[in-house]
Design a protein around this motif. Structure first.
Motif, short mmCIF file in Angstrom:
data_model
loop_
_atom_site.label_atom_id
_atom_site.label_comp_id
_atom_site.label_asym_id
_atom_site.label_seq_id
_atom_site.Cartn_x
_atom_site.Cartn_y
_atom_site.Cartn_z
N TRP A 296 0.84 -1.20 0.00
CA TRP A 296 0.00 0.00 0.00
C TRP A 296 0.88 1.25 0.00
N ASP A 297 0.59 2.17 -0.92
CA ASP A 297 1.40 3.38 -1.02
C ASP A 297 0.66 4.38 -1.91
N LEU A 298 0.45 5.59 -1.41
CA LEU A 298 -0.21 6.62 -2.20
C LEU A 298 0.77 7.64 -2.78
N ASP A 299 2.06 7.49 -2.49
CA ASP A 299 3.04 8.45 -3.01
C ASP A 299 3.05 8.46 -4.54
N SER A 300 2.77 7.31 -5.14
CA SER A 300 2.77 7.24 -6.60
C SER A 300 1.63 8.02 -7.22
N LEU A 301 0.65 8.46 -6.39
CA LEU A 301 -0.49 9.21 -6.90
C LEU A 301 -0.33 10.72 -6.72
N ALA A 302 0.81 11.16 -6.21
CA ALA A 302 1.07 12.59 -6.10
C ALA A 302 1.03 13.22 -7.49
N ARG A 303 0.62 14.48 -7.58
CA ARG A 303 0.42 15.12 -8.89
C ARG A 303 1.70 15.11 -9.72
N ASP A 304 2.83 15.42 -9.11
CA ASP A 304 4.08 15.44 -9.88
C ASP A 304 4.43 14.04 -10.38
N ALA A 305 4.19 13.03 -9.54
CA ALA A 305 4.49 11.66 -9.95
C ALA A 305 3.59 11.22 -11.10
N ILE A 306 2.32 11.63 -11.06
CA ILE A 306 1.40 11.28 -12.14
C ILE A 306 1.81 11.95 -13.45
#
Length: 381
Positions: A296-306
Motif C-alpha cells: 500500500w502506497d499513495l506516493d505514486s499518486l502525487a500530482r508530480d508523480a502522475i
C-alpha cells in the motif's frame, strides 16, 4: 462500561472481481467449522440461488441459501436474511449476532454493491437481547474481501470502522429493485429490534474550510486512541509508536462537497497502518493495520508523480481502440485524490488520482492500474 468484541474470523480475498459473496461465505463457514471451502463452488451456490431478482452476482437470497446449505452438522443454528427498514435495526441485529451467537454476520454495503463480513463491534455497553435499543454502537471490525486475488493490490485483514462512518459510507441501504430501501445482513434467526435506539456521533463539527494536514493527523491518531486500537492485538503493532506520514486529501465523486484524509503511519521504513478522517469535520472514519508484505502506497499518486509517469504517453480508452495522447499543455491532474464505491475500488483506503484530457477522464489506482471509467452499477460484487 464500554465493550469491544472482535471474533477470530479467517480472512480471504475474493478470487475474482465478483466473488465477494463467495469469499464472505468462506470466511464465516470456516469460522463455524465447515473448513476452507472452494470459492468457485460457493459462488455457484450463491448465484444459482439468487432467484428473487435477476442482475445480482451474489444476491441476498443466494448468500443466505448458501450459508444454510453449507453449514456443518455441528453448527446447531441457522441463518436468516434480514431486510430491515432502518440502518439502526440491522446494525443492532449484527451486534447481537456477534455478542450472543459468537458468529460473524455478512452485510451488504455501498448500496447493493458489495458483501463484507462484520466480525466485531464496539459499544458503550453490551446488548442484553436482540431487541435491546439502550446501548450505543461506536465502532465495527470488518473483513473486506476486496481486492481480488491476482491483482497487484493486497487485501487488508484488519479494519476498524467508526459507527459514524458505517452509517455514512458503508450501511447505506439498497437503492432500488426488490430490496429497495432495505438494509441487509445475513444473521442469526432472532427477531431484530423494532425501535430506533440511542446513537452517539463521532466527535467533530463541520467547518467551512478543509482541515490542514496537521489537523488531519491529530484527529486520526486521536480516533485510533479513543477506540482502544492501541491496545488491540491486531492494531497495536501497526499504530503503537508509529510515525505519521503525509496525509492525502480525497474527494468523494458520488457526493457533493465531501472530503476525507487518508493518513499513513510508518514503522521500520514501511507503512504499517492507515487512518482516515473527515476532511471538513475531523471525525474519525476508519483505521487499518497493514500486513508486513503490504505494498500500500499513495506516493505514486502525487500530482508530480502522475505527470512524470503519463505525460508523453498514451492511455487506452476502455471498449475502444482509441489511445489518448497525454500532452503537457492539455492535461489536468486533479488537485486531490478521488474515490467512490465501484468495481475498481471497493475500499476508501484505495483512492485514485484523476487525469482529465479534454472530456475524457482517467483514474489511476495506487497499484498503478489505469481505468478510463469506473463501474458503479454492479450488484453483489
Amino acid at each position: 462500561m464500554s465493550v469491544s468484541e472482535d471474533l477470530t474470523v479467517p480472512y480471504y480475498q475474493q478470487e475474482t472481481s465478483y466473488y465477494c459473496g463467495a469469499a464472505c461465505a468462506k470466511m464465516v463457514l470456516e469460522e463455524i467449522g465447515a473448513g476452507a471451502l472452494d470459492q468457485d463452488d460457493l459462488y455457484n451456490d450463491n448465484h444459482s440461488h439468487s432467484t428473487a431478482e435477476s442482475g445480482w452476482y451474489s444476491g441476498p437470497d443466494g448468500v443466505n441459501w448458501t450459508m444454510n446449505a453449507r453449514k456443518p452438522a455441528t453448527f446447531n443454528n441457522f441463518f436468516v436474511l434480514f431486510d430491515q427498514s432502518t440502518e439502526d435495526s440491522i446494525s443492532r441485529k449484527i451486534a447481537w449476532t456477534i455478542h450472543h451467537y459468537q458468529v460473524a454476520p455478512i452485510a451488504m454495503v455501498y448500496g447493493s454493491a458489495h458483501w463484507i463480513v462484520v466480525r466485531g463491534y464496539q459499544a458503550d455497553k453490551a446488548p442484553t437481547s436482540s431487541s435491546d435499543t439502550s446501548y450505543a454502537l461506536t465502532g465495527l471490525f470488518i473483513n473486506n474481501p476486496w481486492p481480488p486475488t491476482g491483482s497487484s493490490t493486497s487485501g487488508i485483514a484488519d479494519e476498524h470502522i467508526s459507527y459514524t462512518s458505517w452509517q455514512g459510507t458503508y450501511m447505506t441501504g439498497v437503492p432500488g429493485g426488490h430490496w429497495a430501501g432495505s438494509f441487509l445482513a445475513v444473521c442469526d434467526p432472532e427477531p431484530a429490534a423494532k425501535e430506533v435506539g440511542r446513537q452517539v456521533l463521532e466527535p467533530g463539527e463541520r467547518r467551512r474550510t478543509i482541515l490542514d494536514p496537521r489537523e488531519a493527523i491529530e484527529a486520526g491518531l486521536a480516533g485510533v486512541e479513543r477506540h482502544g486500537l492501541l491496545d488491540h492485538d491486531s492494531f497495536a503493532p501497526a499504530f503503537r509508536g508509529a510515525e505519521p506520514g503525509e496525509p492525502r486529501l480525497v474527494q468523494r465523486l458520488d457526493r457533493s462537497d465531501s472530503f476525507y484524509y487518508v493518513v499513513p503511519v510508518r514503522q521500520r521504513d514501511r507503512t504499517s497502518g492507515i487512518v482516515s478522517v473527515g476532511g471538513l469535520d475531523a471525525r474519525y472514519h476508519q483505521a487499518a493495520a497493514l500486513p508486513e508484505d503490504s505494498d500500500w502506497d499513495l506516493d505514486s499518486l502525487a500530482r508530480d508523480a502522475i505527470r512524470e509517469r503519463f505525460v508523453g504517453s498514451r492511455i487506452l480508452v476502455e471498449g475502444s481502440r482509441v489511445r489518448v495522447p497525454i500532452r503537457p499543455e492539455a492535461v489536468c491532474v486533479y488537485p486531490t485524490l478521488v474515490w467512490r464505491p465501484c468495481r475498481e475500488s471497493l475500499s476508501p483506503s484505495y483512492p485514485f488520482a484523476m487525469i482529465t484530457v479534454g472530456d475524457q477522464r482517467f483514474y489511476v489506482r495506487s497499484d498503478g492500474q489505469v481505468f478510463s471509467r469506473l463501474h458503479t452499477a454492479d450488484r453483489g460484487i
